[in-house]
Design a protein around this motif. Structure first.
Motif, PDB file in Angstrom:
ATOM      1  N   UNK A 104       0.787  -1.232   0.000  1.00 30.88           N
ATOM      2  CA  UNK A 104       0.000   0.000   0.000  1.00 30.88           C
ATOM      3  C   UNK A 104       0.813   1.273   0.000  1.00 30.88           C
ATOM      4  N   UNK A 105       2.099   1.181  -0.362  1.00 32.53           N
ATOM      5  CA  UNK A 105       2.934   2.386  -0.413  1.00 32.53           C
ATOM      6  C   UNK A 105       2.466   3.276  -1.556  1.00 32.53           C
ATOM      7  N   UNK A 106       2.267   4.539  -1.234  1.00 32.15           N
ATOM      8  CA  UNK A 106       1.687   5.465  -2.212  1.00 32.15           C
ATOM      9  C   UNK A 106       2.211   6.870  -1.927  1.00 32.15           C
ATOM     10  N   UNK A 107       3.117   7.341  -2.779  1.00 35.63           N
ATOM     11  CA  UNK A 107       3.671   8.670  -2.555  1.00 35.63           C
ATOM     12  C   UNK A 107       5.014   8.848  -3.239  1.00 35.63           C
ATOM     13  N   UNK A 108       5.828   9.707  -2.687  1.00 32.28           N
ATOM     14  CA  UNK A 108       7.092  10.086  -3.314  1.00 32.28           C
ATOM     15  C   UNK A 108       8.286   9.623  -2.481  1.00 32.28           C
ATOM     16  N   UNK A 109       9.437   9.611  -3.135  1.00 28.25           N
ATOM     17  CA  UNK A 109      10.701   9.344  -2.428  1.00 28.25           C
ATOM     18  C   UNK A 109      11.236  10.701  -1.974  1.00 28.25           C
ATOM     19  N   UNK A 110      11.254  10.981  -0.672  1.00 27.54           N
ATOM     20  CA  UNK A 110      11.705  12.301  -0.218  1.00 27.54           C
ATOM     21  C   UNK A 110      13.207  12.472  -0.382  1.00 27.54           C
ATOM     22  N   UNK A 111      13.613  13.691  -0.611  1.00 23.97           N
ATOM     23  CA  UNK A 111      15.043  13.968  -0.826  1.00 23.97           C
ATOM     24  C   UNK A 111      15.864  13.690   0.424  1.00 23.97           C
ATOM     25  N   UNK A 112      15.219  13.724   1.604  1.00 24.31           N
ATOM     26  CA  UNK A 112      15.939  13.459   2.847  1.00 24.31           C
ATOM     27  C   UNK A 112      16.550  12.071   2.876  1.00 24.31           C
ATOM     28  N   UNK A 113      16.080  11.164   2.021  1.00 18.40           N
ATOM     29  CA  UNK A 113      16.609   9.798   2.009  1.00 18.40           C
ATOM     30  C   UNK A 113      18.101   9.769   1.705  1.00 18.40           C
ATOM     31  N   UNK A 114      18.624  10.845   1.190  1.00 23.47           N
ATOM     32  CA  UNK A 114      20.056  10.903   0.876  1.00 23.47           C
ATOM     33  C   UNK A 114      20.946  10.778   2.090  1.00 23.47           C
ATOM     34  N   UNK A 115      20.393  11.001   3.305  1.00 18.06           N
ATOM     35  CA  UNK A 115      21.225  10.915   4.508  1.00 18.06           C
ATOM     36  C   UNK A 115      21.527   9.470   4.872  1.00 18.06           C
ATOM     37  N   UNK A 116      20.816   8.531   4.264  1.00 17.66           N
ATOM     38  CA  UNK A 116      21.025   7.111   4.586  1.00 17.66           C
ATOM     39  C   UNK A 116      22.196   6.581   3.764  1.00 17.66           C
ATOM     40  N   UNK A 117      23.355   7.052   4.086  1.00 17.06           N
ATOM     41  CA  UNK A 117      24.539   6.773   3.265  1.00 17.06           C
ATOM     42  C   UNK A 117      25.049   5.342   3.404  1.00 17.06           C
ATOM     43  N   UNK A 118      24.531   4.581   4.344  1.00 21.31           N
ATOM     44  CA  UNK A 118      24.956   3.202   4.513  1.00 21.31           C
ATOM     45  C   UNK A 118      24.069   2.208   3.750  1.00 21.31           C
ATOM     46  N   UNK A 119      23.081   2.716   3.017  1.00 23.76           N
ATOM     47  CA  UNK A 119      22.171   1.818   2.302  1.00 23.76           C
ATOM     48  C   UNK A 119      22.928   0.974   1.271  1.00 23.76           C
ATOM     49  N   UNK A 120      22.658  -0.320   1.323  1.00 22.30           N
ATOM     50  CA  UNK A 120      23.203  -1.226   0.308  1.00 22.30           C
ATOM     51  C   UNK A 120      22.110  -1.752  -0.624  1.00 22.30           C
ATOM     52  N   UNK A 121      20.847  -1.679  -0.156  1.00 22.11           N
ATOM     53  CA  UNK A 121      19.730  -2.099  -0.993  1.00 22.11           C
ATOM     54  C   UNK A 121      18.524  -1.218  -0.704  1.00 22.11           C
ATOM     55  N   UNK A 122      17.861  -0.805  -1.771  1.00 24.57           N
ATOM     56  CA  UNK A 122      16.591  -0.073  -1.652  1.00 24.57           C
ATOM     57  C   UNK A 122      15.606  -0.777  -2.567  1.00 24.57           C
ATOM     58  N   UNK A 148      12.941  10.641  -9.131  1.00 23.62           N
ATOM     59  CA  UNK A 148      13.944  10.051  -8.247  1.00 23.62           C
ATOM     60  C   UNK A 148      14.864  11.186  -7.810  1.00 23.62           C
ATOM     61  N   UNK A 149      14.896  11.512  -6.520  1.00 24.58           N
ATOM     62  CA  UNK A 149      15.688  12.672  -6.083  1.00 24.58           C
ATOM     63  C   UNK A 149      17.177  12.476  -6.335  1.00 24.58           C
ATOM     64  N   UNK A 150      17.827  13.533  -6.684  1.00 25.71           N
ATOM     65  CA  UNK A 150      19.266  13.461  -6.977  1.00 25.71           C
ATOM     66  C   UNK A 150      20.079  13.114  -5.734  1.00 25.71           C
ATOM     67  N   UNK A 151      19.495  13.368  -4.540  1.00 27.35           N
ATOM     68  CA  UNK A 151      20.218  13.114  -3.297  1.00 27.35           C
ATOM     69  C   UNK A 151      20.558  11.635  -3.094  1.00 27.35           C
ATOM     70  N   UNK A 152      19.845  10.736  -3.793  1.00 30.72           N
ATOM     71  CA  UNK A 152      20.176   9.329  -3.595  1.00 30.72           C
ATOM     72  C   UNK A 152      21.511   8.979  -4.238  1.00 30.72           C
ATOM     73  N   UNK A 153      22.075   9.932  -4.938  1.00 29.65           N
ATOM     74  CA  UNK A 153      23.435   9.748  -5.424  1.00 29.65           C
ATOM     75  C   UNK A 153      24.429   9.614  -4.282  1.00 29.65           C
ATOM     76  N   UNK A 154      23.971   9.997  -3.055  1.00 29.55           N
ATOM     77  CA  UNK A 154      24.827   9.838  -1.882  1.00 29.55           C
ATOM     78  C   UNK A 154      24.923   8.390  -1.424  1.00 29.55           C
ATOM     79  N   UNK A 155      24.121   7.524  -2.003  1.00 28.09           N
ATOM     80  CA  UNK A 155      24.161   6.110  -1.610  1.00 28.09           C
ATOM     81  C   UNK A 155      25.359   5.426  -2.288  1.00 28.09           C
TER      82      UNK A 155
END
Length: 527
Positions: free
Chosen positions: A287-305, A316-323
């Motif tokens: 039931x996920x319904x919405x956007x990927x917020x730019x704040x997600x870029x702070x999760x720099x340890x993400x290995x899988x999304x 797709x926010x440019x901030x996820x380039x921090x992953x």
């Protein structure tokens, strides 16, 4: 008595008869014939009346004029049943008969008249009661309303210190509820991350800040403060209240225990030993319904999304380039738009990108592909990607599968492959690819599937392709290929299971004897 009474100027009289037995049996009463009845004679007066001595006339007073039934009044006047002053004579059967004067006889009203009078009485009563209630409401309600208005509408003045009268400031006694100053401090800390949207109560950022300030009350100096806030923003940005499963989310539990926080083999629990989130894997259909917020870029340890088969919208926010540690990105079957962020490179760990059936556009993805040195599997079926494959895509020595079918790619297929490449599946069907098939691709020893249907390719099948001993699927339909197939048996025919070559300009004899009829599915058109 009454036979000679005047009959004019009276409107209402009443005749009361005694039982039939009180009348002289010798007298023949014809009630059906008015002409046979004559009450003016002595013989027609009831016996009880004849036996009475003449009594003195009672003093008769004129009674009020009462409205009576017109038909009855006319009959009384016609029959002459009135006394000397116009009263109706009434005869009552008692043990001792007596004459009742007309001035003491009331009017007998019909049921309809009685009901009508009762309704008038009730109506007057209801109107009176209603008027009293309205009066009471006006007298009592207006002052109370004015008083309440005066009480609830004062001008609130915030002061630095508590006043004697109640204010919005907290009391001096300890309280578990956070103060307004605390929320202000939280907003100030998060401004560099989220910006002015924090001041809009409708935004996910404001709701998340309010939650972490007023409900969670996490210490702002905690090293994971922004991470916890970011996950709350993701929750609100994707309508978390409507998720089918929300176990742990926005509770006092560690975010590492929240539903969907899990990772891969090197991060199974979804968090590092320091508590940093390294994996988000939301199951399909939650039931996920919405956007990927730019704040997600702070999760720099993400290995899988992983958020697949959902309803992600926006870009797709440019901030996820921090992953920079991301190795798997799975976002297929959503409604994401815009171009793929060009901020991903350099990323030496990203090995899998699957983003089928979105609405992604632009040429940025195919443009920076050669920079993703660890890329093994790229799948972006059914988008609106444009541009052409760069020639140095062959520099991706780990590339195993690439499927960019059903897009708007142009240009030609790069022709610099060799025996060192491990590519096994190559699909560019239904684009706008032109030119000829790359001859060097026939030297890729592990190629199993090659699909280029629905393009504008020309020329003949390179002879090197007939040496692909591991080839299982070959789709060349809906192009403009010419030529034919080798007539002698070779490696090309050994493992082939699906061959689609219709809607081309192939000619010559098709060597059906070299194919296993129990294994091969063929769709051909030969001229």
């Amino acid at each position: 008595e009454g036979a000679e009474s005047p009959m004019d100027d009276y409107e209402e009289e009443l005749l009361l008869f005694a039982n039939e037995s009180d009348y002289d049996a010798d007298v023949d009463y014809d009630y059906n014939n008015d002409s046979a009845r004559d009450y003016s004679g002595e013989n027609n007066i009831p016996r009880a009346h004849r036996e009475l001595d003449m009594q003195e006339e009672e003093e008769i007073h004129e009674y009020p004029n009462i409205q009576a039934d017109t038909a009855i009044m006319e009959e009384i006047l016609r029959e002459g049943l009135v006394d000397e002053i116009g009263g109706v004579e009434a005869y009552v059967a008692n043990e001792e008969p007596e004459i009742i004067s007309g001035n003491v006889v009331g009017v007998i009203k019909s049921d309809e008249e009685i009901a009508r009078e009762e309704r008038r009485v009730y109506t007057k009563y209801f109107i009176g009661v209603s008027a009293c209630l309205v009066f009471l409401i006006v007298v009592i309600g207006v002052p109370v309303t004015l008083k309440l208005t005066h009480v609830i509408s004062p001008t609130v003045v915030l002061t630095d210190a508590p006043t004697i009268s109640p204010t919005c400031m907290p009391s001096e006694a300890p309280s578990s509820a956070p103060t307004t100053d605390h929320f202000t401090q939280v907003v100030e800390k998060l401004l560099p991350l989220s910006g002015e949207v924090l001041f809009d109560p409708r935004t996910p950022q404001h709701k998340a800040a309010r939650w972490i300030s007023d409900v969670d009350q996490m210490d702002m100096t905690h090293p994971l403060f922004e991470q916890r806030y970011t996950l709350a923003v993701f929750y609100y940005a994707t309508n978390g209240d409507d998720w089918l499963t929300t176990k742990g989310w926005l509770t006092k539990d560690s975010e590492c225990d929240w539903f969907g926080i899990e990772g891969l083999s090197n991060c199974l629990d979804g968090c590092t030993s320091d508590g940093e989130v390294c994996g988000i894997r939301m199951v399909s259909g939650n039931g996920i319904n919405g956007t990927i917020p730019s704040e997600m870029g702070v999760l720099t340890e993400l290995t899988i999304f992983e958020v697949q088969d959902a309803n992600l919208t926006g870009t797709i926010p440019s901030e996820i380039g921090n992953w920079n540690k991301l190795s798997v990105l799975l976002i297929k079957d959503n409604k994401l738009e815009g171009s793929f962020p060009a901020t991903f490179p350099p990323n030496n760990r990203l090995g899998t990108i699957i983003m089928d059936r979105n609405r992604l556009t632009g040429d940025s993805l195919v443009g920076f592909l050669p920079q993703l040195k660890n890329l093994k599997w790229l799948q972006a079926i059914g988008n609106l990607l444009s541009g052409s494959l760069p020639d140095d895509i062959s520099s991706l020595m780990k590339l195993d599968e690439i499927d960019l079918s059903v897009n708007s790619l142009t240009g030609t297929i790069p022709n610099n492959w060799d025996e060192t490449h491990i590519i096994s599946s190559f699909n560019l069907s239904y684009n706008n690819i032109t030119g000829k098939l790359p001859e060097s691709l026939g030297r890729a020893p592990f190629l199993r599937n090659f699909h280029v249907s629905g393009n504008s390719l020309t020329g003949s099948i390179p002879s090197s392709y007939f040496n692909l001993s591991k080839l299982e699927e070959l789709y060349l339909d809906d192009n403009s290929f010419v030529g034919g197939f080798p007539q002698s048996r070779g490696p090309f025919y050994e493992n082939l299971e699906k061959l689609s070559i219709h809607n081309n300009i192939f000619s010559g004899r098709f060597p059906a004897e070299h194919f296993d009829p129990y294994k091969l599915s063929v769709s051909i058109t030969f001229y």
